[in-house]
Write an enzyme that holds these catalytic residues in place. Structure first.
Site, PDB file in Angstrom:
ATOM      1  CG  ASP A   1      -1.900   1.168   1.176  1.00  0.00           C
ATOM      2  OD1 ASP A   1      -2.722   1.189   0.248  1.00  0.00           O
ATOM      3  OD2 ASP A   1      -1.857   2.037   2.066  1.00  0.00           O
TER       4      ASP A   1
ATOM      5  CG  ASP B   1     -39.253  11.221   6.555  1.00  0.00           C
ATOM      6  OD1 ASP B   1     -40.149  10.810   5.771  1.00  0.00           O
ATOM      7  OD2 ASP B   1     -38.113  10.745   6.585  1.00  0.00           O
TER       8      ASP B   1
ATOM      9  N   GLY C   1     -44.433  16.027   7.115  1.00  0.00           N
ATOM     10  CA  GLY C   1     -44.767  16.607   5.827  1.00  0.00           C
ATOM     11  C   GLY C   1     -44.215  15.789   4.679  1.00  0.00           C
TER      12      GLY C   1
ATOM     13  CG  PHE D   1     -39.182  15.894   0.510  1.00  0.00           C
ATOM     14  CD1 PHE D   1     -38.995  15.605  -0.835  1.00  0.00           C
ATOM     15  CD2 PHE D   1     -38.830  14.921   1.440  1.00  0.00           C
ATOM     16  CE1 PHE D   1     -38.490  14.396  -1.255  1.00  0.00           C
ATOM     17  CE2 PHE D   1     -38.331  13.701   1.030  1.00  0.00           C
ATOM     18  CZ  PHE D   1     -38.159  13.436  -0.324  1.00  0.00           C
TER      19      PHE D   1
ATOM     20  NE  ARG E   1     -29.030   4.795   0.962  1.00  0.00           N
ATOM     21  CZ  ARG E   1     -30.094   4.036   0.728  1.00  0.00           C
ATOM     22  NH1 ARG E   1     -31.229   4.267   1.361  1.00  0.00           N
ATOM     23  NH2 ARG E   1     -30.044   3.050  -0.143  1.00  0.00           N
TER      24      ARG E   1
END
Length: 626
Positions: free
Chosen positions: A88, A492, A518, A520, A535
């Protein structure tokens, strides 16, 4: 030191290079070494802060690469190597390790930092000697010798034009430190103090010295030096004498372990057929030497699903929890605790040992550090819930991959038995038990990667943030810890917000956290300096995504507002498999590269788009509203 006799000690042995680096392969091939190439599966995610010096990190990474290949070949391929070489290479400026640049701007900044200065290049090397112990039921014994080499490199004072010319060549993008000294990057270098090949990727001189120490360290008065114009190829040499075998090595031996091999009654690939005269002593055929490698990569892919299912089943049965509670258990004790057969349990446990998830000594099983950190269900960074989600939800989708490819669309209806456009809200959230399992999976995934997302960029100038679809608030918790002046709102679905109490950490100051129910996509967005989508982008179809980004762009304050994305970012050539494999689920959205994210965000009024590849589960993109 005579290079030819040193290299000749490896003739007739099964030598394996645990690296896909063409530069390392060239260096070793050019001195007449014959070897197989088996790239390591070890993920280079060691915590750099745990090492007192950068070279210690390089050495440990090299060792883990080599050991992973040794174990895998012994257990899965039924081909025990004699020697595995791991390496490495890292570039450091002071104590800072310079990773591969994530984009052209990052490459320019990295090279600007090196301009006119001297920096160090370290290569850690591990030489793993392997032996299958027939007396111990074909267990694998390994002895590891390690070392590192440091080379000082001084860059010239570089003009902006020269730096951009080099960056635009594309060469810096896949190289630690942002340059390749053996190619165009050599024009940046004023001087090199030390081993040039070490900067290329492998310290050949030190490697040969180490072999000499291991195999036949000469007494001082017998050392002779002979100059060779070239190193002749040697087909084979006699084995070491008993005296040489018993000669103590001066090398630093850092590990000696045994690993369980598959049932010794298993039939090998060659069976009882007579030896093939075209096969060399180290197991490579003449054809493979000419460029056709043995099918090790295909065999790895062929067996990959077995390893995944082993992890899934061991996690579902809470094997790692049972072992951690007692510290160590026999197979019979574990079988009783998980209510399973002794035969099946023992085979599952041995498979976990082979995969590096468990250790086994004297018929007693112990968790590895990896298992205690990530696989025990109540560990701080446990991935247990996400592993169960992968087994229950992701795995079924991929069992219908053929249909997904043929139809070009997701297979939710086959995988989870529902026909719905909004899988997450309708299929998951309408079933309380499934909903909680899904939230737990998302929570543990974000808990593992939240610190890297929160610190990928300096977000201290933003006093307020809104995490759209922030689920349990795992990322929001991290943000308020890292940035004491930031207030975070999590938006959310109501079905999510009403269940977040199960996921709140004990003793956390939460006055700067707010949860708002809520949608979005449909509702007005709370005002904030920074908007976050974790995500979300990869899963939205083009129309909905463009509407959402336009919506965020309109509420962002020009010159002050910003958008932070957390996604898996494809490499520009789309060769890194993780995000590519994720895209095979045939969701309505798609995975994107850094340049594709940049184009997407610039289209919606954002600029100065920066990408950070975190080496964690999710990467990060920050875009400013212009």
């Amino acid at each position: 030191m005579l290079l030819n006799p040193v290299i000749s000690k490896l003739a007739g042995k099964r030598v394996v290079l645990a690296s896909a680096s063409p530069r390392r392969q060239d260096i070793l091939s050019n001195v007449g070494l014959r070897f197989e190439v088996v790239p390591s599966w070890f993920k280079e995610t060691l915590d750099k802060t745990m090492f007192s010096a950068p070279h210690d990190y390089a050495v440990e990474t090299a060792k883990q690469k080599a050991l992973e290949v040794a174990r895998r070949m012994h257990v899965k391929h039924l081909k025990t190597p004699d020697i595995v070489i791991g390496a490495d290479t890292i570039v450091t400026l002071g104590d800072l390790i310079l990773e591969k640049p994530v984009d052209k701007e990052d490459a320019y900044n990295m090279l600007s930092r090196l301009s006119g200065k001297e920096h160090s290049v370290f290569t850690g090397v591990a030489i793993v000697h392997c032996k299958s112990q027939e007396a111990l039921d074909h267990e694998l014994e390994t002895v590891v010798t390690d070392f590192y080499e440091e080379t000082k490199v001084k860059f010239a004072d570089l003009s902006e034009d020269l730096l951009w010319e080099y960056v635009d060549s594309g060469e810096p993008m896949d190289k630690a430190g942002g340059y390749g000294i053996q190619s165009l990057g050599g024009m940046l270098v004023e001087r090199v103090h030390g081993d040039f090949l070490n900067v290329v990727g492998f310290p050949l001189n030190h490697f040969c010295k180490k072999l000499a120490e291991i195999y036949y360290p000469p007494s001082q008065h017998t050392i002779t030096r002979v100059k060779h114009d070239s190193i002749p190829y040697v087909e084979s040499f006699e084995n070491l004498s008993d005296e040489e075998k018993q000669c103590p090595s001066k090398s630093k031996i850092i590990e000696k372990k045994v690993y369980k091999k598959k049932d010794s009654s298993s039939t090998s690939i060659t069976g009882s057929s007579p030896p093939d005269p075209t096969v060399l002593q180290n197991g490579l055929s003449e054809k493979s030497i000419k460029g056709v490698q043995p099918p090790s990569k295909i065999l790895q892919l062929l067996d990959g699903f077995k390893a995944s299912k082993t992890l899934f089943v061991a996690s579902k049965l809470k094997v790692f929890d049972e072992i951690k509670d007692k510290g160590a258990l026999t197979a019979a004790e574990i079988a009783e605790k998980i209510n399973a057969s002794l035969c099946g349990t023992e085979r599952l446990l041995d498979a976990c040992v082979a995969l590096g998830l468990l250790d086994k000594t004297h018929q007693v099983y112990h968790n590895t550090q990896l298992a205690n950190a990530y696989l025990v269900s109540d560990a701080d960074l446990s991935m247990h819930a996400y592993i169960l989600h992968s087994d229950d939800n992701v795995w079924p989708h991929f069992t219908h991959l053929e249909s997904a490819v043929k139809e070009g669309k997701n297979q939710h209806h086959r995988a989870i038995g529902t026909k719905t456009d909004n899988v997450f809200q309708n299929a998951y959230y309408h079933n309380p038990e499934v909903k909680e399992r899904f939230m737990a999976a998302m929570h543990c995934m974000l808990k593992i990667t939240a610190r890297d997302i929160a610190t990928a960029f300096d977000l201290s100038k933003y006093n307020s943030a809104c995490d759209l679809g922030g689920c349990t608030g795992a990322l929001a918790h991290e943000l308020v810890q890292v940035y004491p002046n930031m207030e975070v709102t999590v938006l959310d679905f109501p079905e999510v917000i009403q269940n977040i109490s199960n996921f709140q950490p004990q003793g956390l100051e939460s006055s700067r956290l707010k949860y708002t129910p809520g949608n979005f996509l449909k509702d007005n967005l709370p005002r904030a300096d920074l908007y976050i989508l974790s995500r979300i982008v990869h899963d939205l179809p083009e129309g909905k995504l463009n509407c959402l980004l336009e919506k965020i762009s309109q509420v962002c304050n020009p010159g002050h507002g910003a958008l932070l994305l957390a996604e898996i970012v494809l490499d520009e050539e789309k060769k890194e498999p993780r995000a590519i494999l994720q895209s095979l689920s045939m969701g309505e959205g798609k995975q994107r590269s850094g340049s594709e994210y940049r184009n997407l965000l610039e289209h919606h009024g954002f600029n100065n788009v920066q990408v950070r590849v975190t080496s964690n589960l999710l990467d990060t993109i920050l875009a400013l509203k212009r």
